[in-house]
Design an enzyme around this catalytic site. Structure first.
Site, short mmCIF file in Angstrom:
data_model
loop_
_atom_site.label_atom_id
_atom_site.label_comp_id
_atom_site.label_asym_id
_atom_site.label_seq_id
_atom_site.Cartn_x
_atom_site.Cartn_y
_atom_site.Cartn_z
N PHE A 165 -33.11 30.67 0.57
CA PHE A 165 -31.83 30.96 0.21
C PHE A 165 -31.34 32.10 1.27
O PHE A 165 -30.53 32.96 0.88
CB PHE A 165 -31.91 31.39 -1.22
N HIS A 166 -31.59 31.89 2.39
CA HIS A 166 -31.06 33.01 3.52
C HIS A 166 -30.44 32.55 4.67
O HIS A 166 -30.71 32.75 5.65
CB HIS A 166 -32.43 33.83 3.89
N PRO A 167 -29.19 31.80 4.47
CA PRO A 167 -28.90 31.23 5.80
C PRO A 167 -27.86 32.27 6.31
O PRO A 167 -27.44 33.39 5.65
CB PRO A 167 -27.76 30.22 5.21
#
Length: 522
Positions: free
Chosen positions: A455-457
């Site tokens: 969840f770290h774009p």
């Protein structure tokens, strides 16, 4: 007409709105596609996964991932005041000193950013060289302290790794408990910490349920935005600046819909080219992670949160399992010799966490895995239609670079080794969906088959290509981007705290304030 129009009330947008509106001489409008953050699940820490696939989630997926068996991987993003800070796992991690220094952007070294981390922080441990107290963002010790996560740290130490009681201090390596963005046992999103105290200001307007369709460009300058609320078209004009804070997926999408992006792609959809900028939507990065789920018979996992006694404990004491952020503990490791910094990070949750959070727990379990911290693989975000409501095409290209897969396999081996330690033995009765064997070939297959996003774009409107060091869109007056998309490369760690610090510094850049004095580092 407002002085500043901010698009996206997420981790960066709420910070910007709060900081810019501190000046009573300017007017600020913050625009959010989603509703207010009134849902109970936003504020109860453990309930965040109940927001997945709901109306508070942009509910994205990758395109078919060619190096992950052509799977589509679920990508939740917050569509609510607070953005993804209203539905994330609340881990407060800043990244590594080297990450910021390696950006090689004036004003963005670690020494120059550390004062902004401190300014935002209200750490319950108090203030010191690395930490702040009294800021808007609650940073706290986790109140769940599940016995499984305690046992994991013990096992990691038994496996020969050091302890670390502050991953945001002088060194990252080692294992320990994560601090979390909570206050008094409840989530402290940027909406709760920054925006809510600023709402009484007469110069701040917040527009919810308004999805922005494009930036208005007049005479080579961003002049405002247009969008729709419940089918009604709305235009909001900006006297000074439009600031996109819509995240690594939506900010490049909005630029392209506004005619700013790769010219050939825009022409293919009949969008007039305002500015040919081929790097908009390129350079997409993320932390891929492969979880191990160990099932057991001990009734101590977060499956117990529905019991009346734990609900009562949360309501009366703001403690217990419902305060769990999920990954309560973890650590940073170097998976091979010769590295100057960690290349993998563990997140450890006292629960069965499968299918990227979409799978329902069927057993008591402990779930953990190592993510690839500095991936070499790059992906893209592209529009697929001139219709602003069409979801963008997101291709992360996880493991396109073989070196990333090598790190993932080494991290998986470390996770299996920790599971064999005495400290964790009572919680590792059975491995759910195990690899066929521990051969390199089978572990590679397992990683490709079960990798999910962490969840770290980031990176799709990067400094040095799309924006300059003051986060202004190159070639376009009156337009900035302020969110995780401006990171030239991913930080080694969770991205929420760095995004908040980016917004803190950006607020000073926008209002022309003197930067905070850089920290004096040894």
């Amino acid at each position: 007409m407002y002085d500043y129009v901010i698009v996206g009330a997420g981790s960066a947008g709420c910070v910007l709105a709060a900081r810019l509106s501190e000046d009573p001489g300017v007017t600020v409008c913050l625009v959010e596609a989603g509703p207010p953050d009134t849902a109970e699940e936003v504020h109860i820490p453990y309930a965040f996964a109940k927001l997945f696939r709901t109306g508070l989630d942009w509910d994205y997926d990758t395109h078919d991932e060619p190096f992950c068996e052509n799977r589509r991987i679920y990508l939740p993003r917050g569509r609510v005041l607070g953005g993804t800070s209203s539905m994330n796992a609340m881990v407060y991690i800043r990244g590594n000193r080297a990450d910021y220094d390696d950006w090689n952007q004036p004003g963005w070294s670690y020494a120059e950013l550390l004062p902004y981390f401190r300014r935002s922080e209200d750490n319950e441990r108090g203030a010191d060289f690395y930490h702040g107290a009294g800021g808007p963002l609650g940073v706290a010790e986790g109140r769940s302290r599940n016995p499984m996560t305690t046992a994991f740290v013990e096992a990691a130490l038994q496996a020969g790794y050091p302890a670390n009681d502050d991953f945001n201090g002088p060194a990252q390596d080692g294992f320990g408990r994560y601090q979390v963005t909570q206050r008094a046992g409840k989530r402290c999103s940027t909406a709760a910490g920054f925006l809510r105290p600023a709402l009484p200001r007469p110069n701040l307007t917040v527009e919810t349920d308004l999805q922005v369709h494009r930036v208005l460009v007049e005479n080579g300058r961003a002049a405002g935005i247009t969008g729709q609320r419940f089918g009604q078209a709305l235009t909001i004009r900006a006297e000074r600046e439009v600031i996109l804070a819509a995240g690594a997926y939506n900010s490049p999408q909005l630029l392209m819909l506004s005619g700013i992006g790769p010219a050939d792609l825009l022409r293919a959809f009949g969008i007039p080219v305002v500015l040919d900028q081929p790097q908009v939507g390129a350079n997409l990065q993320d932390h891929p992670q492969t979880n191990l789920n160990f099932l057991h018979s001990e009734p101590v996992s977060l499956m117990v949160t529905a019991e009346e006694r734990y609900i009562r404990q949360f309501v009366l004491e703001r403690s217990g399992p419902l305060t769990s952020n999920g990954p309560e503990v973890g650590g940073f490791v170097r998976t091979r010799d010769g590295l100057t910094e960690p290349d993998a990070q563990f997140h450890v949750a006292p629960m069965m966490f499968a299918e990227g959070g979409l799978g329902s727990p069927t057993s008591h379990a402990i779930s953990y895995g190592a993510c690839v911290l500095k991936p070499l693989s790059r992906g893209t975000v592209h529009i697929v239609s001139p219709d602003p409501t069409a979801k963008p095409r997101i291709s992360h290209n996880y493991y396109a670079e073989p070196a990333d897969l090598d790190v993932a396999v080494r991290g998986l081996r470390i996770g299996l080794e920790i599971a064999r330690q005495e400290g964790l033995a009572r919680y590792t009765e059975k491995l759910h969906l195990p690899p066929e064997s521990e051969s390199d070939s089978d572990l590679r297959t397992h990683v490709r088959r079960y990798t999910q996003t962490l969840f770290h774009p980031a990176g799709t409107c990067a400094m040095g290509t799309v924006v300059d060091a003051e986060l202004r869109v190159r070639g376009m007056a009156g337009l900035r981007v302020v969110d995780a998309s401006v990171m030239p490369s991913l930080v080694r760690g969770n991205t929420n705290a760095p995004t908040i610090a980016i917004a803190e510094k950006a607020a000073d850049l926008i209002r022309g304030a003197e930067p905070l004095p850089a920290a004096s580092l040894a």
